[in-house]
Write an enzyme that holds these catalytic residues in place. Sequence first.
Site, PDB file in Angstrom:
ATOM      1  N   ARG A  45       0.847  -1.193   0.000  1.00 52.77           N
ATOM      2  CA  ARG A  45       0.000   0.000   0.000  1.00 52.77           C
ATOM      3  C   ARG A  45       0.884   1.245   0.000  1.00 52.77           C
ATOM      4  O   ARG A  45       2.087   1.186   0.247  1.00 52.77           O
ATOM      5  CB  ARG A  45      -0.917   0.027   1.225  1.00 52.77           C
TER       6      ARG A  45
ATOM      7  N   GLY B 291       2.045   4.969   1.615  1.00 54.18           N
ATOM      8  CA  GLY B 291       2.286   5.436   2.974  1.00 54.18           C
ATOM      9  C   GLY B 291       3.473   4.787   3.638  1.00 54.18           C
ATOM     10  O   GLY B 291       4.243   4.043   3.022  1.00 54.18           O
TER      11      GLY B 291
ATOM     12  N   THR C 278       2.455   1.758  10.047  1.00 48.29           N
ATOM     13  CA  THR C 278       1.366   1.851  11.008  1.00 48.29           C
ATOM     14  C   THR C 278       1.275   0.532  11.779  1.00 48.29           C
ATOM     15  O   THR C 278       2.010  -0.419  11.499  1.00 48.29           O
ATOM     16  CB  THR C 278       0.028   2.205  10.332  1.00 48.29           C
ATOM     17  N   TYR C 279       0.369   0.504  12.727  1.00 53.73           N
ATOM     18  CA  TYR C 279       0.201  -0.665  13.603  1.00 53.73           C
ATOM     19  C   TYR C 279      -1.227  -1.166  13.497  1.00 53.73           C
ATOM     20  O   TYR C 279      -2.183  -0.379  13.413  1.00 53.73           O
ATOM     21  CB  TYR C 279       0.509  -0.288  15.049  1.00 53.73           C
TER      22      TYR C 279
ATOM     23  N   GLY D 225      -7.422  -0.391   2.558  1.00 46.56           N
ATOM     24  CA  GLY D 225      -8.611   0.331   2.989  1.00 46.56           C
ATOM     25  C   GLY D 225      -8.372   1.190   4.205  1.00 46.56           C
ATOM     26  O   GLY D 225      -7.439   1.994   4.235  1.00 46.56           O
ATOM     27  N   LEU D 226      -9.204   1.002   5.256  1.00 43.87           N
ATOM     28  CA  LEU D 226      -9.138   1.862   6.433  1.00 43.87           C
ATOM     29  C   LEU D 226      -9.017   1.030   7.700  1.00 43.87           C
ATOM     30  O   LEU D 226      -9.410  -0.136   7.750  1.00 43.87           O
ATOM     31  CB  LEU D 226     -10.368   2.775   6.504  1.00 43.87           C
TER      32      LEU D 226
ATOM     33  N   CYS E 177       2.471   6.623  10.464  1.00 40.85           N
ATOM     34  CA  CYS E 177       2.347   7.188   9.110  1.00 40.85           C
ATOM     35  C   CYS E 177       3.426   8.223   8.829  1.00 40.85           C
ATOM     36  O   CYS E 177       3.267   9.093   7.966  1.00 40.85           O
ATOM     37  CB  CYS E 177       0.953   7.770   8.887  1.00 40.85           C
TER      38      CYS E 177
END
Length: 204
Positions: free
Chosen positions: A68, A70, A73-74, A148-149, A166
Amino acid sequence: MPDVEIRQLGLTDYAVTLAEMQAYTAQRNADSSDQLWVTEHPPVYTLGLNRRGVRLPDNSIPVLNVDRGGKITYHGPGQLIIYCLIDLARSHLNVRQLVSILENSLIDFLADHSVAAEARADAPGVYVDGKKIASLGLRLKNQCCYHGLSLNVDMDLQPFADIDPCGYAGMQMTQTTELKIPLAMADIAAALTQKLKEKLAHVR
């Protein structure tokens, strides 16, 4: 055009789910349904394609390189993940428009519970009083997207402190339980997927 399908996956291994998203996207055709995959993951850091200058964690949680956009992140139990497998060309959407749909669905959900949230042009995601509550990351292949999110619901936020979420040093995180939203994970997932379906249907 077929309606958006919702798949409830429960707790899944990140790498396995990523491979399944990639496989589904690779075999899509004009009749393949758009899908929202609802899941949670065991503790894992994911490192996106923008890896320059990333501060890696000094703990025992695994770090996976993923495809992806970016930085790092965790993900962990108590965080709602909704993967969006969408044919953008068929829906007449570009990535920026889809990002706005994801952000606005989250903002609308939080507003339903009297929480004022906002998106930021310089840092994709959704924020409450300057703290990040939701992250976004997408991958586009042949005009079809996946990833996605993620929405922090009721999780251990400490692993975020071991990274620059991020890419932002000192980024503070929050979650729905801290904001006194009295909904269980399943109820939040149902409400948020409904908002996503409605907004996607509006542009289809």
